[in-house]
Design a protein around this motif. Structure first.
Motif, PDB file in Angstrom:
ATOM      1  N   ARG A 239       0.868  -1.230  -0.032  1.00  0.00           N
ATOM      2  CA  ARG A 239       0.091   0.070   0.174  1.00  0.00           C
ATOM      3  C   ARG A 239       0.894   1.116  -0.052  1.00  0.00           C
ATOM      4  NH1 ARG A 239      -2.953  -3.809   2.289  1.00  0.00           N
ATOM      5  NH2 ARG A 239      -4.722  -4.081   1.286  1.00  0.00           N
ATOM      6  N   GLY A 240       2.083   1.186   0.085  1.00  0.00           N
ATOM      7  CA  GLY A 240       3.013   2.336  -0.101  1.00  0.00           C
ATOM      8  C   GLY A 240       4.494   2.082   0.574  1.00  0.00           C
ATOM      9  N   SER A 241       5.375   2.837   0.088  1.00  0.00           N
ATOM     10  CA  SER A 241       6.666   2.810   0.619  1.00  0.00           C
ATOM     11  C   SER A 241       6.959   3.428   1.893  1.00  0.00           C
ATOM     12  CB  SER A 241       7.614   3.420  -0.582  1.00  0.00           C
ATOM     13  OG  SER A 241       7.606   4.535  -0.698  1.00  0.00           O
ATOM     14  N   ALA A 242       7.939   3.361   2.761  1.00  0.00           N
ATOM     15  CA  ALA A 242       8.325   3.962   3.616  1.00  0.00           C
ATOM     16  C   ALA A 242       8.624   5.524   3.434  1.00  0.00           C
ATOM     17  CB  ALA A 242       9.370   3.376   4.598  1.00  0.00           C
ATOM     18  N   GLU A 243       9.232   5.625   2.317  1.00  0.00           N
ATOM     19  CA  GLU A 243       9.488   7.070   2.103  1.00  0.00           C
ATOM     20  C   GLU A 243       8.192   7.901   1.802  1.00  0.00           C
ATOM     21  OE1 GLU A 243      10.808   4.373   0.485  1.00  0.00           O
ATOM     22  OE2 GLU A 243      12.594   4.448   1.892  1.00  0.00           O
ATOM     23  N   TRP A 244       7.129   7.137   1.033  1.00  0.00           N
ATOM     24  CA  TRP A 244       5.985   7.950   0.897  1.00  0.00           C
ATOM     25  C   TRP A 244       5.249   8.166   2.049  1.00  0.00           C
ATOM     26  CZ3 TRP A 244       0.905   6.062   1.617  1.00  0.00           C
ATOM     27  CH2 TRP A 244      -0.245   6.948   1.047  1.00  0.00           C
ATOM     28  N   ARG A 245       5.299   6.912   2.954  1.00  0.00           N
ATOM     29  CA  ARG A 245       4.534   7.541   4.256  1.00  0.00           C
ATOM     30  C   ARG A 245       5.266   8.471   5.057  1.00  0.00           C
ATOM     31  NH1 ARG A 245       3.479   1.406   3.912  1.00  0.00           N
ATOM     32  NH2 ARG A 245       1.275   1.300   4.062  1.00  0.00           N
TER      33      ARG A 245
END
Ligand SMILES: Cc1cc2nc3c(=O)[nH]c(=O)nc-3n(C[C@H](O)[C@H](O)[C@H](O)COP(=O)(O)OP(=O)(O)OC[C@H]3O[C@@H](n4cnc5c(N)ncnc54)[C@H](O)[C@@H]3O)c2cc1C
Length: 265
Positions: A239-245
């Motif tokens: 559902r998303g990368s750590a960077e995006w979060r």
């Protein structure tokens, strides 16, 4: 498919607890929306639906929410919404669909302590305690962080304050889990901000024993709180990368604070 060798429907939480303690492999049954996904045979299923835990009561202290209260009841309770800035309705209203929310329970949601739980994230920002048959009353933070042993969760207590509160999350699709979520609630002169779906469990960032954020914060104080949000541990999943979060979480927190600030206490 989930199968039970024995299925019991006790009349009291204490009976449920005694049964749970009688068999190491027994499971408590809430709304069964999560449990039913498993393919296994359980020796003893303990259904709480006759234990009188399906009500939201208003007390002098605040709101006492039974563990078998459904997410639908939580969403629609006007008194609770008025008293908490509508944060709980905002947190649950996008969970799957109406029929689902009329079955999934508050107890099952909190007990599972799943990282994507919108219910847990929103309750963390409020002045919340959980009530367990064995362990008694426990503040929500240690309960979310460490869980409880083999116990029966009976109630969630939301203490009364002049809350201003709001919830904000991002879902890739309408009925999907949140990819990242934020809850902000102002009470007793300070902001309590929680971030969930990191994808790890929701955590409180400001308020309580965490970093302070005064009700009337300066730009510097808000920036420090948003920095703390960016510095949380984030992970990557489908559902998303750590960077995006890490990029999106402070934006959601700011939005939740702005939305809550615009509400009347
Ligand atoms: C397809 C799907 C999509 C979902 N999407 C979301 C979402 O977007 N956001 C969100 O927040 N949640 C979501 N959920 C989770 C859902 O909202 C509930 O949290 C979940 O189903 C558990 O609640 P339940 O009442 O069904 O519990 P159950 O499935 O009955 O039980 C779950 C666990 O909790 C234990 N348990 C239940 N009640 C108690 C109790 N009172 N005391 C002690 N132990 C107990 C059970 O033994 C079991 O281990 C989703 C679930 C599914 C299946």
């Amino acid at each position: 498919m989930l199968r039970f060798e024995r299925y019991v429907c006790p009349d009291t939480p204490q009976e449920a607890y005694d049964l749970l303690r009688s068999d190491k492999a027994a499971v408590v049954i809430g709304g069964m929306m999560w449990l039913r996904l498993a393919d296994r045979t359980v020796p003893l299923g303990i259904d709480l639906s006759r234990c009188g835990l399906d009500r939201i009561e208003e007390t002098e202290e605040g709101f006492r929410i039974g563990a078998m209260v459904t997410l639908g009841q939580l969403e629609r309770h006007e008194g609770l919404a008025d008293a908490t800035g509508g944060i709980l309705s905002e947190a649950v209203r996008d969970i799957v669909g109406t029929q689902f929310r009329n079955l999934a329970t508050v107890g099952g949601s909190l007990w599972s302590r799943m990282g994507f739980s919108d219910v847990t994230c929103a309750l963390l920002a409020l002045d919340t305690e959980v009530e367990l048959v064995g362990a008694g009353r426990v503040p929500i933070i240690p309960f979310v962080e460490r869980g409880a042993g083999r116990d029966v969760l009976t109630h969630v207590i939301v203490r009364r304050h002049a809350y201003r509160a709001a919830y904000s999350c991002v879902r890739a699709a309408a009925t999907d889990f949140s990819s990242i979520s934020a809850a902000a609630a102002c009470w007793r002169g300070s902001w309590h901000v929680a971030v969930g779906s990191r994808p790890q469990k929701a955590t409180l960032v400001t308020g309580g024993e965490r970093i302070p954020l005064r009700e009337r914060f300066s730009t510097t104080e808000l920036d420090a709180a948003l920095d703390a949000v960016s510095n949380l541990a984030f992970g990557s999943d489908l559902r998303g990368s750590a960077e995006w979060r890490r990029e999106v979480a402070p934006v959601l927190v700011r939005r939740a604070i702005e939305a809550a600030s615009a509400k009347e206490a």
